[in-house]
Scaffold this motif. Structure first.
Motif, mmCIF file in Angstrom:
data_model
loop_
_atom_site.group_PDB
_atom_site.id
_atom_site.type_symbol
_atom_site.label_atom_id
_atom_site.label_comp_id
_atom_site.label_asym_id
_atom_site.label_seq_id
_atom_site.Cartn_x
_atom_site.Cartn_y
_atom_site.Cartn_z
ATOM 1 N N HIS A 95 -69.192 -44.955 83.874
ATOM 2 C CA HIS A 95 -69.620 -45.321 82.525
ATOM 3 C C HIS A 95 -69.919 -44.050 81.731
ATOM 4 C CE1 HIS A 95 -70.297 -49.042 84.776
ATOM 5 N NE2 HIS A 95 -70.278 -49.688 83.621
ATOM 6 N N GLU A 96 -69.760 -44.177 80.426
ATOM 7 C CA GLU A 96 -70.078 -43.073 79.523
ATOM 8 C C GLU A 96 -71.199 -43.518 78.601
ATOM 9 O OE1 GLU A 96 -67.907 -40.051 76.326
ATOM 10 O OE2 GLU A 96 -66.894 -41.873 77.016
ATOM 11 N N ARG A 97 -72.263 -42.758 78.636
ATOM 12 C CA ARG A 97 -73.444 -43.109 77.836
ATOM 13 C C ARG A 97 -73.296 -42.546 76.423
ATOM 14 N NH1 ARG A 97 -79.743 -41.669 79.433
ATOM 15 N NH2 ARG A 97 -80.743 -42.806 77.710
ATOM 16 N N LYS A 98 -73.455 -43.429 75.425
ATOM 17 C CA LYS A 98 -73.341 -43.035 74.018
ATOM 18 C C LYS A 98 -74.592 -43.489 73.281
ATOM 19 C CE LYS A 98 -68.296 -43.235 73.769
ATOM 20 N NZ LYS A 98 -67.123 -43.837 73.086
ATOM 21 N N LYS A 99 -75.278 -42.520 72.715
ATOM 22 C CA LYS A 99 -76.517 -42.803 71.993
ATOM 23 C C LYS A 99 -76.288 -42.625 70.504
ATOM 24 C CE LYS A 99 -81.425 -41.529 71.842
ATOM 25 N NZ LYS A 99 -82.481 -40.638 72.389
ATOM 26 N N SER A 100 -76.742 -43.579 69.722
ATOM 27 C CA SER A 100 -76.591 -43.517 68.268
ATOM 28 C C SER A 100 -77.876 -43.989 67.611
ATOM 29 C CB SER A 100 -75.402 -44.369 67.804
ATOM 30 O OG SER A 100 -75.589 -45.730 68.169
ATOM 31 N N ARG A 101 -78.101 -43.489 66.408
ATOM 32 C CA ARG A 101 -79.309 -43.870 65.648
ATOM 33 C C ARG A 101 -78.924 -44.173 64.214
ATOM 34 N NH1 ARG A 101 -85.192 -40.857 65.909
ATOM 35 N NH2 ARG A 101 -86.359 -42.387 64.640
ATOM 36 N N HIS A 102 -79.413 -45.290 63.692
ATOM 37 C CA HIS A 102 -79.097 -45.730 62.339
ATOM 38 C C HIS A 102 -80.414 -45.918 61.576
ATOM 39 C CE1 HIS A 102 -74.896 -46.461 63.473
ATOM 40 N NE2 HIS A 102 -75.373 -46.989 64.580
ATOM 41 N N GLN A 103 -80.556 -45.151 60.513
ATOM 42 C CA GLN A 103 -81.732 -45.253 59.655
ATOM 43 C C GLN A 103 -81.309 -45.691 58.265
ATOM 44 O OE1 GLN A 103 -83.547 -41.327 59.951
ATOM 45 N NE2 GLN A 103 -85.125 -42.130 61.304
ATOM 46 N N ARG A 104 -82.041 -46.604 57.684
ATOM 47 C CA ARG A 104 -81.795 -47.065 56.324
ATOM 48 C C ARG A 104 -83.041 -46.790 55.481
ATOM 49 N NH1 ARG A 104 -78.846 -52.973 57.326
ATOM 50 N NH2 ARG A 104 -77.083 -52.152 58.551
ATOM 51 N N THR A 105 -82.822 -46.089 54.392
ATOM 52 C CA THR A 105 -83.921 -45.717 53.518
ATOM 53 C C THR A 105 -83.648 -46.207 52.109
ATOM 54 O OG1 THR A 105 -82.912 -43.565 53.055
ATOM 55 C CG2 THR A 105 -84.462 -43.682 54.894
ATOM 56 N N MET A 106 -84.710 -46.443 51.372
ATOM 57 C CA MET A 106 -84.622 -46.838 49.979
ATOM 58 C C MET A 106 -85.783 -46.206 49.230
ATOM 59 S SD MET A 106 -84.478 -50.655 48.289
ATOM 60 C CE MET A 106 -82.925 -51.004 49.108
ATOM 61 N N PHE A 107 -85.439 -45.408 48.223
ATOM 62 C CA PHE A 107 -86.441 -44.672 47.429
ATOM 63 C C PHE A 107 -87.319 -43.799 48.322
ATOM 64 C CE2 PHE A 107 -85.694 -48.730 45.151
ATOM 65 C CZ PHE A 107 -85.058 -48.213 44.025
ATOM 66 N N SER A 112 -85.589 -49.424 57.953
ATOM 67 C CA SER A 112 -84.913 -49.860 59.172
ATOM 68 C C SER A 112 -84.548 -48.627 59.996
ATOM 69 C CB SER A 112 -83.654 -50.657 58.827
ATOM 70 O OG SER A 112 -82.948 -50.992 60.002
ATOM 71 N N ASP A 113 -84.942 -48.646 61.259
ATOM 72 C CA ASP A 113 -84.670 -47.524 62.161
ATOM 73 C C ASP A 113 -84.291 -48.114 63.517
ATOM 74 O OD1 ASP A 113 -84.384 -45.125 63.374
ATOM 75 O OD2 ASP A 113 -86.417 -44.410 63.014
ATOM 76 N N GLU A 114 -83.038 -47.860 63.926
ATOM 77 C CA GLU A 114 -82.541 -48.464 65.159
ATOM 78 C C GLU A 114 -81.877 -47.404 66.026
ATOM 79 O OE1 GLU A 114 -79.503 -52.066 66.598
ATOM 80 O OE2 GLU A 114 -79.623 -51.443 64.487
ATOM 81 N N VAL A 115 -82.266 -47.363 67.296
ATOM 82 C CA VAL A 115 -81.665 -46.477 68.289
ATOM 83 C C VAL A 115 -80.927 -47.349 69.297
ATOM 84 C CG1 VAL A 115 -82.077 -44.755 70.078
ATOM 85 C CG2 VAL A 115 -83.452 -44.736 67.987
ATOM 86 N N ARG A 116 -79.642 -47.084 69.476
ATOM 87 C CA ARG A 116 -78.825 -47.905 70.364
ATOM 88 C C ARG A 116 -78.148 -47.009 71.402
ATOM 89 N NH1 ARG A 116 -76.934 -53.056 69.887
ATOM 90 N NH2 ARG A 116 -75.155 -53.588 71.228
ATOM 91 N N VAL A 117 -78.210 -47.419 72.655
ATOM 92 C CA VAL A 117 -77.579 -46.700 73.756
ATOM 93 C C VAL A 117 -76.551 -47.637 74.382
ATOM 94 C CG1 VAL A 117 -77.900 -45.485 75.932
ATOM 95 C CG2 VAL A 117 -79.667 -45.354 74.153
ATOM 96 N N ASP A 118 -75.285 -47.256 74.276
ATOM 97 C CA ASP A 118 -74.191 -48.058 74.840
ATOM 98 C C ASP A 118 -73.630 -47.365 76.077
ATOM 99 O OD1 ASP A 118 -74.287 -50.010 72.807
ATOM 100 O OD2 ASP A 118 -73.158 -48.690 71.472
#
Length: 438
Positions: A95-107, A112-118
């Motif tokens: 398996h190959e571990r892939k880490k990603s982070r998605h942040q959503r900002t307004m003003f 929204s802050d999400e950390v996902r490890v696939d």
């Protein structure tokens, strides 16, 4: 909202060494043909065969400069490669571990802050490859493109050139379309003026014979064209009046100066665009470590290539031959554990999608085991090729230069050819001699 990503992979499709060579040759021929077409556009513009508006010649010169610079750099790399370039030998497990982070900002406020490890399954079981060693390991994903070699930006440059040529081609086509409308208007106006002139009936004259008739006709023509009411005398004024057209006069002023052969320009730019789009595909096929960065739009992407050759294939085959069944069983059990133990947790307002600690520890143990097996095979191969490494109780480094990798690659090709010959000989000995009886 910023988007910066760094990945390790080999692109959408796996390309062989032979296909990569063909792609390089095709890219060189396409770019060379495109350079000749763009030079022809500039030459025709200088000879007034076509007339290009002010920004486009400068844009073509910039495109030619970038193309020439890239081709000279490719020639330099081909004639004198960097033998001191360093790469790190590593292995990927089931398996190959892939880490990603998605942040959503307004003003300025993050809502929204999400950390996902696939954990992506490796279809090959394990994969041994080289990865280029960068000068700094602490660089963030936004600055990773600046660690790439100069060739890593070539695919991005080709895409920019293709977009620029597309905009120029569309602009020239619209300009040429307006030019055709102007020419059609002139033809309609000329036909209308001619029709009005021919419909005016001349006064009856007595019939004359011989030379008197010729002089009389000539005099009537002079009188007709010297008359102020003749529509042919106002032909130029009628053409300059573009009020009856769908567009105003200002739209026709840059259009009316397209040269003696205005159709040549959009055709040449369209041909260069097709060549450039094909060069983009060819450049992506041969791209290895590549990426781009647009700081103004906060967008960046970097792909570190998984370099493989005969040496990595040999090491991978040796590991699978000795420990293949064990590694396959471990990969299946890890896949089952990942499916069962993937969970979502909230920590300080951040959402985490990951497996549990036991499954994560199991994944790390697999990586440690694979690196131990890789170290054994790599140490044995290096001590056979490099006598200076044959020192007791001293391991071989995973970091190698391009020159050392090429030496190991030649050794692996010879060893694999010898193994294939021995297998063929063994298979021939096992086939019994058959006799036919009648």
């Amino acid at each position: 909202m910023a988007y910066f990503k760094t990945s390790i992979g080999r692109g959408c499709c796996k390309v062989s060494k032979k296909q990569k060579k063909i792609s390089k040759l095709a890219s060189f021929c396409l770019v060379l043909t495109e350079i000749l077409v763009l030079v022809a556009v500039l030459i025709l513009n200088g000879n007034y065969v076509v007339n290009i508006s002010a920004p486009i010649p400068a844009i073509i010169i910039i495109i030619l400069s970038i193309h020439v610079l890239m081709q000279l750099w490719e020639l330099k790399v081909f004639l004198k490669p960097d033998s001191g370039e360093k790469f790190s030998l590593t292995v990927q497990g089931s398996h190959e571990r892939k880490k990603s982070r998605h942040q959503r900002t307004m003003f300025g406020v993050t809502y929204s802050d999400e950390v996902r490890v696939d954990y992506d399954r490796n279809s090959e079981g394990i994969l041994v490859y080289f990865r280029k060693v960068t000068t700094s390991s602490d660089t963030g994903p936004g600055c990773q493109p600046f660690l790439l070699p100069f060739r890593g930006w070539f695919t991005f440059f080709h895409v920019l050139i293709a977009l620029t040529l597309m905009i120029c081609t569309i602009s020239i086509y619209i300009n040429y379309d307006d030019y055709k409308r102007l020419q059609d208007y002139k033809q309609e106006l000329a036909a209308k003026s001619y029709s009005e002139a021919t419909q005016t009936a001349p006064p009856e004259k007595p019939e004359l014979d011989g030379e008197d008739n010729l002089y009389a006709v000539y005099g009537e023509l002079l009188d007709a064209f010297s008359n102020d009411d003749n529509p042919w005398n106002n032909f130029g004024e009628d053409i300059s009046d573009a009020s009856s057209l769908d567009v105003d006069r200002e739209a026709f002023e840059p259009v009316s100066e397209l040269g003696t052969h205005p159709l040549v320009l959009p055709i040449l730019l369209f041909v260069s665009l097709i060549l450039q789009l094909t060069a983009v595909v060819s450049s992506y096929y041969q791209a290895e470590d590549c990426g781009f960065c647009l700081p103004l739009f906060c967008i960046g992407y970097t792909r570190w290539f998984k370099h493989t050759n005969a040496y990595t294939d040999m090491i991978q085959q040796n590991i699978q031959a000795k420990h293949g069944q064990r590694l396959q069983l471990e990969g299946e059990q890890l896949e089952l554990a990942i499916r069962r133990n993937t969970q979502k947790t909230q920590v300080d307002g951040v959402s985490y999608h990951d497996v549990g600690p036991q499954t994560a520890k199991r994944y790390e143990d697999q990586i440690v085991l694979l690196h131990l097996l890789l170290a054994q095979e790599h140490d044995q191969a290096c001590k056979e090729v490099f006598p200076e490494h044959s020192i007791q109780n001293k391991g071989v480094s995973f970091i190698l230069t391009a020159e050392e990798i090429e030496t190991l690659n030649i050794h692996a090709e010879q060893a694999m050819e010898t193994a294939d010959v021995n297998n063929d000989d063994t298979a021939t000995e096992l086939v019994p001699n058959s006799t036919v009886t009648v």
